[in-house]
Design a protein around this motif. Structure first.
Motif, PDB file in Angstrom:
ATOM      1  N   GLN A 321       0.813  -1.212   0.000  1.00 32.25           N
ATOM      2  CA  GLN A 321       0.000   0.000   0.000  1.00 32.25           C
ATOM      3  C   GLN A 321       0.853   1.272   0.000  1.00 32.25           C
ATOM      4  OE1 GLN A 321      -3.431   0.022  -0.102  1.00 32.25           O
ATOM      5  NE2 GLN A 321      -3.271  -2.182  -0.372  1.00 32.25           N
ATOM      6  N   TYR A 322       2.081   1.177   0.448  1.00 36.04           N
ATOM      7  CA  TYR A 322       2.918   2.364   0.607  1.00 36.04           C
ATOM      8  C   TYR A 322       4.232   2.203  -0.152  1.00 36.04           C
ATOM      9  CZ  TYR A 322      -0.212   3.806   4.367  1.00 36.04           C
ATOM     10  OH  TYR A 322      -1.321   4.179   5.082  1.00 36.04           O
ATOM     11  N   ASP A 323       4.623   3.264  -0.842  1.00 37.96           N
ATOM     12  CA  ASP A 323       5.925   3.313  -1.480  1.00 37.96           C
ATOM     13  C   ASP A 323       6.983   3.542  -0.406  1.00 37.96           C
ATOM     14  OD1 ASP A 323       7.464   3.924  -4.259  1.00 37.96           O
ATOM     15  OD2 ASP A 323       8.170   5.270  -2.672  1.00 37.96           O
ATOM     16  N   LYS A 324       7.996   2.701  -0.370  1.00 34.60           N
ATOM     17  CA  LYS A 324       8.978   2.758   0.713  1.00 34.60           C
ATOM     18  C   LYS A 324       9.797   4.043   0.681  1.00 34.60           C
ATOM     19  CE  LYS A 324       9.376  -2.264   0.681  1.00 34.60           C
ATOM     20  NZ  LYS A 324       8.331  -2.343  -0.371  1.00 34.60           N
ATOM     21  N   ALA A 325      10.177   4.495  -0.514  1.00 33.70           N
ATOM     22  CA  ALA A 325      10.983   5.710  -0.603  1.00 33.70           C
ATOM     23  C   ALA A 325      10.171   6.926  -0.164  1.00 33.70           C
ATOM     24  CB  ALA A 325      11.491   5.897  -2.037  1.00 33.70           C
ATOM     25  N   ARG A 326       8.934   7.020  -0.622  1.00 31.89           N
ATOM     26  CA  ARG A 326       8.076   8.138  -0.219  1.00 31.89           C
ATOM     27  C   ARG A 326       7.811   8.114   1.283  1.00 31.89           C
ATOM     28  NH1 ARG A 326       2.832   8.263  -3.941  1.00 31.89           N
ATOM     29  NH2 ARG A 326       2.291   9.893  -2.416  1.00 31.89           N
ATOM     30  N   THR A 327       7.583   6.912   1.818  1.00 28.09           N
ATOM     31  CA  THR A 327       7.346   6.780   3.255  1.00 28.09           C
ATOM     32  C   THR A 327       8.555   7.246   4.052  1.00 28.09           C
ATOM     33  OG1 THR A 327       5.801   4.942   2.945  1.00 28.09           O
ATOM     34  CG2 THR A 327       6.847   5.135   5.106  1.00 28.09           C
ATOM     35  N   THR A 328       9.743   6.825   3.633  1.00 27.38           N
ATOM     36  CA  THR A 328      10.967   7.208   4.340  1.00 27.38           C
ATOM     37  C   THR A 328      11.185   8.710   4.283  1.00 27.38           C
ATOM     38  OG1 THR A 328      11.938   5.056   3.800  1.00 27.38           O
ATOM     39  CG2 THR A 328      13.453   6.802   4.485  1.00 27.38           C
ATOM     40  N   THR A 329      10.984   9.296   3.113  1.00 33.17           N
ATOM     41  CA  THR A 329      11.141  10.744   2.969  1.00 33.17           C
ATOM     42  C   THR A 329      10.160  11.490   3.864  1.00 33.17           C
ATOM     43  OG1 THR A 329      12.020  10.642   0.718  1.00 33.17           O
ATOM     44  CG2 THR A 329      10.910  12.678   1.344  1.00 33.17           C
ATOM     45  N   ALA A 330       8.913  11.044   3.889  1.00 37.94           N
ATOM     46  CA  ALA A 330       7.899  11.705   4.717  1.00 37.94           C
ATOM     47  C   ALA A 330       8.260  11.612   6.196  1.00 37.94           C
ATOM     48  CB  ALA A 330       6.527  11.077   4.467  1.00 37.94           C
ATOM     49  N   LEU A 331       8.733  10.461   6.653  1.00 41.35           N
ATOM     50  CA  LEU A 331       9.092  10.297   8.059  1.00 41.35           C
ATOM     51  C   LEU A 331      10.298  11.152   8.426  1.00 41.35           C
ATOM     52  CD1 LEU A 331       8.551   6.440   8.403  1.00 41.35           C
ATOM     53  CD2 LEU A 331       7.165   8.248   9.457  1.00 41.35           C
ATOM     54  N   LEU A 332      11.274  11.236   7.543  1.00 38.02           N
ATOM     55  CA  LEU A 332      12.429  12.098   7.810  1.00 38.02           C
ATOM     56  C   LEU A 332      12.009  13.558   7.882  1.00 38.02           C
ATOM     57  CD1 LEU A 332      15.252  10.524   5.605  1.00 38.02           C
ATOM     58  CD2 LEU A 332      14.966  10.374   8.087  1.00 38.02           C
ATOM     59  N   ARG A 333      11.085  13.947   7.041  1.00 36.10           N
ATOM     60  CA  ARG A 333      10.619  15.334   7.054  1.00 36.10           C
ATOM     61  C   ARG A 333       9.900  15.652   8.374  1.00 36.10           C
ATOM     62  NH1 ARG A 333       8.686  16.377   1.572  1.00 36.10           N
ATOM     63  NH2 ARG A 333      10.648  17.467   1.181  1.00 36.10           N
ATOM     64  N   LEU A 334       9.167  14.679   8.901  1.00 33.60           N
ATOM     65  CA  LEU A 334       8.510  14.872  10.191  1.00 33.60           C
ATOM     66  C   LEU A 334       9.515  14.935  11.336  1.00 33.60           C
ATOM     67  CD1 LEU A 334       5.888  14.292   8.603  1.00 33.60           C
ATOM     68  CD2 LEU A 334       5.182  12.797  10.473  1.00 33.60           C
ATOM     69  N   LEU A 335      10.572  14.142  11.238  1.00 32.31           N
ATOM     70  CA  LEU A 335      11.558  14.068  12.318  1.00 32.31           C
ATOM     71  C   LEU A 335      12.529  15.249  12.295  1.00 32.31           C
ATOM     72  CD1 LEU A 335      12.534  12.101  14.611  1.00 32.31           C
ATOM     73  CD2 LEU A 335      14.112  11.140  12.935  1.00 32.31           C
ATOM     74  N   LEU A 336      12.784  15.796  11.117  1.00 32.30           N
ATOM     75  CA  LEU A 336      13.838  16.780  10.923  1.00 32.30           C
ATOM     76  C   LEU A 336      13.791  17.971  11.880  1.00 32.30           C
ATOM     77  CD1 LEU A 336      16.253  17.872   9.373  1.00 32.30           C
ATOM     78  CD2 LEU A 336      14.689  18.708   7.600  1.00 32.30           C
ATOM     79  N   PRO A 337      12.641  18.615  12.118  1.00 33.37           N
ATOM     80  CA  PRO A 337      12.644  19.832  12.953  1.00 33.37           C
ATOM     81  C   PRO A 337      13.138  19.613  14.378  1.00 33.37           C
ATOM     82  CG  PRO A 337      10.569  19.633  11.750  1.00 33.37           C
ATOM     83  CD  PRO A 337      11.296  18.333  11.588  1.00 33.37           C
ATOM     84  N   SER A 338      13.058  18.379  14.882  1.00 31.50           N
ATOM     85  CA  SER A 338      13.422  18.136  16.280  1.00 31.50           C
ATOM     86  C   SER A 338      14.760  17.424  16.441  1.00 31.50           C
ATOM     87  CB  SER A 338      12.333  17.307  16.959  1.00 31.50           C
ATOM     88  OG  SER A 338      12.116  16.091  16.268  1.00 31.50           O
ATOM     89  N   LEU A 339      15.465  17.124  15.349  1.00 30.30           N
ATOM     90  CA  LEU A 339      16.727  16.393  15.452  1.00 30.30           C
ATOM     91  C   LEU A 339      17.743  17.143  16.303  1.00 30.30           C
ATOM     92  CD1 LEU A 339      17.278  14.892  11.868  1.00 30.30           C
ATOM     93  CD2 LEU A 339      16.613  13.697  13.963  1.00 30.30           C
ATOM     94  N   LYS A 340      18.493  16.400  17.086  1.00 34.13           N
ATOM     95  CA  LYS A 340      19.496  16.976  17.985  1.00 34.13           C
ATOM     96  C   LYS A 340      20.806  17.167  17.218  1.00 34.13           C
ATOM     97  CE  LYS A 340      19.944  14.985  21.950  1.00 34.13           C
ATOM     98  NZ  LYS A 340      20.080  13.907  22.974  1.00 34.13           N
ATOM     99  N   THR A 341      21.250  18.409  17.117  1.00 30.32           N
ATOM    100  CA  THR A 341      22.503  18.686  16.420  1.00 30.32           C
ATOM    101  C   THR A 341      23.687  18.777  17.375  1.00 30.32           C
ATOM    102  OG1 THR A 341      22.061  21.063  16.527  1.00 30.32           O
ATOM    103  CG2 THR A 341      21.352  19.882  14.536  1.00 30.32           C
ATOM    104  N   ARG A 342      23.383  18.974  18.666  1.00 28.07           N
ATOM    105  CA  ARG A 342      24.470  19.097  19.646  1.00 28.07           C
ATOM    106  C   ARG A 342      24.167  18.246  20.864  1.00 28.07           C
ATOM    107  NH1 ARG A 342      25.579  25.665  19.638  1.00 28.07           N
ATOM    108  NH2 ARG A 342      26.104  25.826  17.412  1.00 28.07           N
TER     109      ARG A 342
END
Length: 342
Positions: A321-342
């Protein structure tokens, strides 16, 4: 269409509009998460997924500072062409376990991405791979982002519980379909009226799998672990995380027999009754291996993939039902704003 062709065509589609949509979606997800409780990001994910755009160059630049590690789950040996630990291999039919994700991260986005060696025989082996990866990233002053599936996620969580010194090295985690509270299918392997453990006991070594690993995945083992380490897990969930659970009840899936067991206790009912009861509850919606509620962590944002069974997120099987590449990109986009850089 290959990933490269998708890459090119994606950028030919209304780039400005898609960027504005992405910004709106990210803002919506951030507002939801700031509530301080586990947020249901399913609708945000669906909007991001429907956008069908690759990460922008700016987003890619932000993520390129991290090392990405993919951690497969149980039976991965049988779904990897280069892994000879399993006497049985399905990789020629299904593609490699987490292969689409690795191709996307490494070849399309040009991230430093490594698929770690997993083990269906020993959770300790998976933890060894995770420690080696974190040590490698730390040695060059980089943080890690993990994409785990099933047993791989449990091993990562346990390693972070056992080794506090590694927690600051993790920038973020996406847990795909990990049974944090255990899988009733693992329970049914040992406790059922048709002696599945005796029937299958001689077969599982061919898949480099052990009874110990199956018992580790059971509800008693996982519930005890979660209870004994609840305070530590609460601390660990300060790391940006998203859990993802699938629900495939009532839809076509290779996992339908297991879905039915977790939904009603048996393979099928006759005149409304289970003739042979394999599981006595509690019953839940599931992806065929993991009950949806079991895929959640307390206080962690989650996504529900309706129509996704336990296998389609990592290998190519019927009824996807889900394209794996699109799913991965969408999840990374959701996670990105809160990622710890330091």
């Amino acid at each position: 269409m290959g990933l490269y062709d998708w890459h090119i065509s994606s950028y030919k589609q209304g780039m400005v509009l898609s960027r504005l949509k992405a910004i709106f979606i990210l803002a919506l997800g951030l507002v939801v998460s700031l509530s301080g409780r586990a947020a249901d990001l399913t609708s945000v994910f669906q909007k991001t997924y429907a956008d069908n755009s690759l990460l922008s160059f700016a987003e890619q630049a932000q993520l390129r500072q991290f090392d990405f590690y993919l951690v497969p789950g149980i039976l991965s040996e049988a779904f990897l062409k280069e892994d000879d630990r399993s006497s049985v291999s399905f990789a020629r039919l299904t593609g490699d376990y987490l292969g689409t994700q690795q191709e996307l991260l490494q070849n399309v986005y040009k991230f430093n991405s490594v698929r770690l060696s997993s083990s269906s025989k020993s959770v300790s082996e998976i933890k060894d791979s995770i420690r080696a990866a974190l040590n490698q990233s730390a040695s060059v002053g980089r943080k890690a982002v993990f994409l785990t599936h099933s047993l791989g996620g449990l091993a990562l969580l346990e390693e972070l519980v056992d080794s506090p010194n590694y927690r600051d090295s993790v920038a973020g985690i996406v847990f795909l379909q990990s049974p944090f509270k255990g899988s009733p299918i693992a329970d049914a392997y040992f406790d059922n009226p048709i002696y599945l453990d005796k029937f299958l006991g001689g077969l599982i070594p061919f898949f480099n799998t052990s009874p110990e690993t199956i018992r580790y995945l059971g509800t008693a083992s996982r519930s005890q672990f979660m209870k004994e380490n609840s305070q530590t897990i609460t601390t660990i969930t300060n790391i940006p995380m998203i859990t993802v659970g699938g629900v495939v009840n009532g839809q076509n899936s290779l996992f339908t027999p297991a879905v039915n067991i977790m939904a009603m206790g048996c393979l099928e009912k006759v005149f409304g009754q289970c003739v042979v009861r394999l599981y006595s509850g509690p019953y839940d919606l599931s992806d065929g291996m993991v009950p949806f509620e079991s895929s959640k962590l307390p206080g962690v944002d989650f996504v529900r993939l309706d129509g996704a069974d336990h296998g389609e997120t990592v290998v190519n099987i019927p009824y996807e039902q889900y394209d794996k590449a699109r799913t991965t990109t969408a999840l990374l986009r959701l996670l990105l704003p809160s990622l710890k850089t330091r």
